[in-house]
Design a protein around this motif. Structure first.
Motif, short mmCIF file in Angstrom:
data_model
loop_
_atom_site.label_atom_id
_atom_site.label_comp_id
_atom_site.label_asym_id
_atom_site.label_seq_id
_atom_site.Cartn_x
_atom_site.Cartn_y
_atom_site.Cartn_z
N ARG A 140 0.83 -1.21 0.00
CA ARG A 140 0.00 0.00 0.00
C ARG A 140 0.87 1.26 0.00
NH1 ARG A 140 -5.53 -0.31 -0.80
NH2 ARG A 140 -5.77 1.50 0.59
N ILE A 141 2.18 1.08 -0.26
CA ILE A 141 3.10 2.21 -0.43
C ILE A 141 3.37 2.36 -1.92
CG2 ILE A 141 5.37 3.16 0.12
CD1 ILE A 141 5.44 1.36 2.58
N ALA A 142 3.31 3.59 -2.43
CA ALA A 142 3.58 3.83 -3.84
C ALA A 142 4.72 4.84 -3.98
CB ALA A 142 2.34 4.35 -4.56
N MET A 143 5.73 4.45 -4.75
CA MET A 143 6.85 5.32 -5.08
C MET A 143 6.55 6.06 -6.36
SD MET A 143 10.00 6.19 -4.21
CE MET A 143 10.51 7.73 -4.99
N CYS A 144 6.69 7.40 -6.34
CA CYS A 144 6.45 8.23 -7.51
C CYS A 144 7.78 8.83 -7.95
CB CYS A 144 5.47 9.35 -7.19
SG CYS A 144 3.92 8.78 -6.46
N GLY A 145 8.27 8.41 -9.12
CA GLY A 145 9.57 8.89 -9.57
C GLY A 145 9.67 8.97 -11.07
N ASP A 146 10.77 9.56 -11.54
CA ASP A 146 10.95 9.80 -12.97
C ASP A 146 11.96 8.87 -13.61
OD1 ASP A 146 13.07 11.33 -11.53
OD2 ASP A 146 13.65 11.89 -13.57
N THR A 147 12.60 7.99 -12.82
CA THR A 147 13.71 7.19 -13.33
C THR A 147 13.44 5.70 -13.13
OG1 THR A 147 15.22 9.00 -12.75
CG2 THR A 147 16.21 6.88 -13.26
N LEU A 148 13.59 4.93 -14.18
CA LEU A 148 13.32 3.49 -14.10
C LEU A 148 14.30 2.77 -13.18
CD1 LEU A 148 12.60 2.81 -17.88
CD2 LEU A 148 10.93 2.69 -16.02
N HIS A 149 15.59 3.08 -13.30
CA HIS A 149 16.62 2.29 -12.61
C HIS A 149 16.83 2.70 -11.16
CE1 HIS A 149 17.65 1.60 -16.89
NE2 HIS A 149 18.06 0.42 -16.46
N THR A 150 16.24 3.81 -10.73
CA THR A 150 16.34 4.20 -9.33
C THR A 150 14.98 4.09 -8.67
OG1 THR A 150 16.10 6.55 -9.89
CG2 THR A 150 18.34 5.68 -9.73
N ASP A 151 14.05 4.96 -9.07
CA ASP A 151 12.74 5.02 -8.42
C ASP A 151 11.92 3.74 -8.61
OD1 ASP A 151 13.11 7.83 -7.72
OD2 ASP A 151 12.87 8.20 -9.85
N ILE A 152 11.78 3.30 -9.85
CA ILE A 152 10.89 2.16 -10.13
C ILE A 152 11.54 0.85 -9.70
CG2 ILE A 152 9.60 0.95 -11.90
CD1 ILE A 152 8.70 3.90 -11.19
N LEU A 153 12.77 0.62 -10.07
CA LEU A 153 13.44 -0.62 -9.73
C LEU A 153 13.54 -0.79 -8.21
CD1 LEU A 153 16.62 -2.10 -11.38
CD2 LEU A 153 16.42 -2.01 -8.91
N GLY A 154 14.02 0.25 -7.52
CA GLY A 154 14.23 0.14 -6.08
C GLY A 154 12.95 -0.14 -5.32
N ALA A 155 11.87 0.55 -5.70
CA ALA A 155 10.60 0.34 -5.02
C ALA A 155 10.01 -1.03 -5.34
CB ALA A 155 9.62 1.45 -5.40
N ALA A 156 10.11 -1.44 -6.60
CA ALA A 156 9.59 -2.76 -6.98
C ALA A 156 10.32 -3.87 -6.24
CB ALA A 156 9.71 -2.94 -8.49
N ALA A 157 11.62 -3.68 -6.01
CA ALA A 157 12.39 -4.69 -5.28
C ALA A 157 11.91 -4.84 -3.84
CB ALA A 157 13.88 -4.32 -5.31
N ARG A 158 11.27 -3.81 -3.30
CA ARG A 158 10.73 -3.86 -1.94
C ARG A 158 9.30 -4.35 -1.89
NH1 ARG A 158 14.84 -2.62 1.88
NH2 ARG A 158 13.13 -2.38 3.38
N GLY A 159 8.67 -4.52 -3.05
CA GLY A 159 7.28 -4.90 -3.07
C GLY A 159 6.32 -3.73 -2.99
N TRP A 160 6.85 -2.50 -3.18
CA TRP A 160 5.99 -1.32 -3.23
C TRP A 160 5.30 -1.23 -4.59
CZ3 TRP A 160 9.16 3.48 -1.15
CH2 TRP A 160 9.64 3.21 0.14
N ARG A 161 4.26 -0.42 -4.67
CA ARG A 161 3.67 -0.05 -5.95
C ARG A 161 4.50 1.09 -6.54
NH1 ARG A 161 -1.52 -1.92 -6.08
NH2 ARG A 161 -1.20 -1.95 -8.35
N THR A 162 4.36 1.33 -7.84
CA THR A 162 5.24 2.31 -8.49
C THR A 162 4.47 3.17 -9.48
OG1 THR A 162 5.85 0.66 -10.18
CG2 THR A 162 7.31 0.88 -8.26
N VAL A 163 4.87 4.45 -9.55
CA VAL A 163 4.28 5.41 -10.47
C VAL A 163 5.42 6.11 -11.21
CG1 VAL A 163 2.79 7.42 -10.74
CG2 VAL A 163 2.38 5.82 -8.84
N LEU A 164 5.46 5.98 -12.53
CA LEU A 164 6.47 6.67 -13.33
C LEU A 164 5.91 8.02 -13.77
CD1 LEU A 164 9.30 6.49 -14.65
CD2 LEU A 164 8.15 5.63 -16.70
#
Length: 294
Positions: free
Chosen positions: A240-264
């Motif tokens: 139920r945590i969502a990371m909102c970021g502009d970069t695939l290899h930092t924001d999206i990858l890092g959050a996905a590795a934790r099991g967070w949701r992601t917003v590009l």
């Protein structure tokens, strides 16, 4: 000046040093974060490219944070910027016009300082950084080669004043006597008003190309900053945590590795002016949601 393609390619080139994550290629386009408030309890925001570009607030970012908070969502800002101490980081976001509480801001600098051990540290920092929050003996590294030789380990906080000749001094010191190097900002680059600035992660990976066992990176996508965020949200389920970021290899990858949701977020950051799907497909990194601005 680095280009979007060059930055993306370099991230792919160092991919083996980054956390592993599996994502599904079913990104859903949304018009604003208000579209997903029923699915998210806590929104975590990257700064550069999402809330601000350089020293300029992205229009509407302040209002959106207020609206999410009014709907009961927790807010956190997770920034890889390590040029300021904690009080400086808090002051910067408030000067931008964001209405945030001090404990809503988490920085990669904080994670790196938590990892510092005893000894004499050679520190690479912005000229304006007083280094008052560093807990150990430090020497600021600039153009004096002898300073690089006498320290026990290195801490890289900011590339704001870093030069090619100083990078050569650091590389020579590592060749002579390999020592731990902590990179407090894992970003390769950050969006500015006039292009991309080169960040500590770029220089850190150049050292890691030769001394991979001596370099540690802090900030997204590496785990220590996510530990800090999760510790600040002890009752919030991970999914139920969502990371909102502009970069695939930092924001999206890092959050996905934790099991967070992601917003590009695509309009103002790394992929400004580009279609993001070709990059996502090439990297195999897909966000849960995508939108232009938050």
């Amino acid at each position: 000046m680095l280009t979007t393609q060059q930055i993306f390619d370099r991230y792919e080139g160092v991919r083996t040093r980054l956390p592993a994550a599996t994502t599904r290629p079913d990104t859903v386009d949304i018009s604003s974060l208000l579209d997903i408030v029923e699915q998210v309890d806590a929104f975590v925001f990257d700064a550069f490219g999402v809330l601000n570009v350089g020293e300029t607030l992205i229009p509407g970012a302040d209002t959106r944070l207020d609206q999410l908070r009014e709907r009961g969502c927790a807010i956190r800002i997770l920034t890889n910027a390590a040029s300021y101490d904690r009080s400086g980081a808090i002051a910067k976001f408030k000067q931008l016009g964001l209405r945030v509480e001090d404990d809503e801001i988490i920085t990669s600098r904080q994670a790196a300082l938590d990892a510092m051990g005893e000894g004499h540290w050679g520190v690479i920092a912005a000229d304006a950084d007083q280094l008052d929050d560093l807990p150990h003996r430090v020497t600021r590294l600039t153009d004096a080669a002898a300073d690089y030789d006498v320290v026990d380990q290195f801490l890289f906080l900011s590339a704001a004043n870093w030069t090619a000749s100083q990078q050569e001094l650091l590389e020579a010191a590592m060749q002579c006597n390999p020592r731990p190097l902590l990179i407090a900002n894992a970003d390769l680059a950050a969006p500015r008003d006039d292009g991309f600035s080169v960040e500590p992660g770029y220089f850190g990976h150049l050292i890691a190309d030769t001394f991979p066992d001596h370099v540690r990176f802090f900030g997204k996508p590496f785990p220590q900053v996510y530990d800090l965020i999760e510790a600040s949200l002890p009752t919030t389920p991970i999914n139920r945590i969502a990371m909102c970021g502009d970069t695939l290899h930092t924001d999206i990858l890092g959050a996905a590795a934790r099991g967070w949701r992601t917003v590009l977020v695509t309009q103002d950051g790394l992929f400004s002016g580009y279609e993001t799907q070709p990059f996502a497909g090439s990297a195999g990194l897909f966000s849960d949601w995508s939108l232009c601005r938050i």
